[in-house]
Motif scaffolding. Structure first.
Motif, PDB file in Angstrom:
ATOM      1  N   UNK A  98       0.813  -1.223   0.000  1.00 52.91           N
ATOM      2  CA  UNK A  98       0.000   0.000   0.000  1.00 52.91           C
ATOM      3  C   UNK A  98       0.844   1.270   0.000  1.00 52.91           C
ATOM      4  N   UNK A  99       2.101   1.168   0.428  1.00 55.30           N
ATOM      5  CA  UNK A  99       2.978   2.330   0.504  1.00 55.30           C
ATOM      6  C   UNK A  99       4.263   2.042  -0.259  1.00 55.30           C
ATOM      7  N   UNK A 100       4.622   2.926  -1.179  1.00 52.84           N
ATOM      8  CA  UNK A 100       5.825   2.734  -1.986  1.00 52.84           C
ATOM      9  C   UNK A 100       7.065   3.176  -1.223  1.00 52.84           C
ATOM     10  N   UNK A 101       8.086   2.351  -1.280  1.00 58.00           N
ATOM     11  CA  UNK A 101       9.394   2.709  -0.738  1.00 58.00           C
ATOM     12  C   UNK A 101      10.306   3.219  -1.841  1.00 58.00           C
ATOM     13  N   UNK A 102      10.119   2.686  -3.051  1.00 53.49           N
ATOM     14  CA  UNK A 102      10.907   3.080  -4.219  1.00 53.49           C
ATOM     15  C   UNK A 102      10.073   2.847  -5.465  1.00 53.49           C
ATOM     16  N   UNK A 103      10.055   3.824  -6.353  1.00 51.74           N
ATOM     17  CA  UNK A 103       9.306   3.730  -7.610  1.00 51.74           C
ATOM     18  C   UNK A 103      10.275   3.979  -8.765  1.00 51.74           C
ATOM     19  N   UNK A 104      10.322   3.062  -9.717  1.00 55.05           N
ATOM     20  CA  UNK A 104      11.198   3.198 -10.881  1.00 55.05           C
ATOM     21  C   UNK A 104      10.351   3.100 -12.143  1.00 55.05           C
ATOM     22  N   UNK A 105      10.482   4.086 -13.001  1.00 57.23           N
ATOM     23  CA  UNK A 105       9.786   4.089 -14.285  1.00 57.23           C
ATOM     24  C   UNK A 105      10.660   3.366 -15.304  1.00 57.23           C
ATOM     25  N   UNK A 106      10.308   2.123 -15.608  1.00 57.27           N
ATOM     26  CA  UNK A 106      11.111   1.343 -16.546  1.00 57.27           C
ATOM     27  C   UNK A 106      11.054   1.918 -17.958  1.00 57.27           C
ATOM     28  N   UNK A 107       9.915   2.518 -18.304  1.00 57.28           N
ATOM     29  CA  UNK A 107       9.799   3.130 -19.631  1.00 57.28           C
ATOM     30  C   UNK A 107      10.773   4.292 -19.776  1.00 57.28           C
ATOM     31  N   UNK A 108      10.932   5.074 -18.703  1.00 56.34           N
ATOM     32  CA  UNK A 108      11.848   6.217 -18.751  1.00 56.34           C
ATOM     33  C   UNK A 108      13.305   5.782 -18.861  1.00 56.34           C
ATOM     34  N   UNK A 109      13.594   4.528 -18.509  1.00 57.26           N
ATOM     35  CA  UNK A 109      14.959   4.017 -18.634  1.00 57.26           C
ATOM     36  C   UNK A 109      15.343   3.726 -20.081  1.00 57.26           C
TER      37      UNK A 109
END
Length: 218
Positions: A98-109
């Motif tokens: 329910x709570x994000x610790x880390x968010x990575x946009x794979x598309x932006x990579x």
């Protein structure tokens, strides 16, 4: 006398077998704990149009719809690449997701990322990160890149050297920053600062170059 000997031997064997089971259980428990450390806890999915500045809604690869609060991650600078409808995301979250610790946009990579050649600075060198999980080197003749992935919130890149020894090496990087024009990654020893190669045609990469802002985009 024979009966006594047989009874003693049976008792010894029973004790021995019991000790073996206990040892095996302990070994299995240790192996399980080691395996837990290597299990990928990342949530993978696609950002939906129901996402907001504080809530990232994703449809996971397993088909579940999750609403993940990203307010703390944003405050801590742990949203890497922002998010937008249709973006492929990788999220490390708390126990109940329910709570994000880390968010990575794979598309932006995705894209071609270059930096000055560390040898003489007269040319550019770098990596081309593709949607299929493949990766290619840019002006790096000595290295053959094979694949990339996000695993437990880290960027893993697998490659081998073109020296006749066919041995794969996997390098693990923390992602420090992703913007439309820059990618900064760090391993245990060095920080690598890349710029996006401007002349790359968007259609070849299957991405939009205005994607990847650290702020929420809709």
């Amino acid at each position: 006398m024979k009966k006594t000997v047989i009874f003693v031997m049976a008792a010894i064997l029973a004790i021995g077998c019991g000790g073996s089971k206990k040892a095996n259980f302990s070994e299995d428990l240790e192996a399980e704990e080691e395996l837990d450390a290597y299990r990928d806890s990342t949530i993978y999915g696609f950002c939906t149009d129901k996402s907001t500045g504080d809530i990232l809604q994703i449809i996971t690869d397993a088909g579940d719809t999750l609403n993940i609060n990203v307010a703390n991650a944003r405050e801590n600078g742990d949203i890497k690449g922002g998010y937008n409808k249709g973006d492929e995301m990788a999220v490390v979250a708390n126990g109940d997701s329910t709570i994000a610790l880390l968010v990575i946009n794979k598309t932006a990579l995705l894209g071609n990322w270059v930096m000055p050649n560390p040898i003489d600075g007269s040319s550019e060198t770098g990596i081309s990160i593709r949607r299929s999980g493949s990766v290619e080197g840019i002006d790096q003749n000595a290295i053959i890149y094979k694949s990339w992935r996000i695993y437990n919130g880290k960027l893993q890149i697998t490659s081998t050297r073109e020296d006749g020894v066919d041995v794969d090496e996997t390098f693990i990087y923390s992602i420090k920053r992703i913007t439309p024009d820059s990618l900064v990654i760090q391993d245990a020893e060095e920080t690598f600062e890349y710029s996006r190669q401007k002349e790359v045609v968007e259609e070849e990469l299957g991405i939009e170059l205005d994607n990847g802002d650290d702020d929420f985009m809709m």
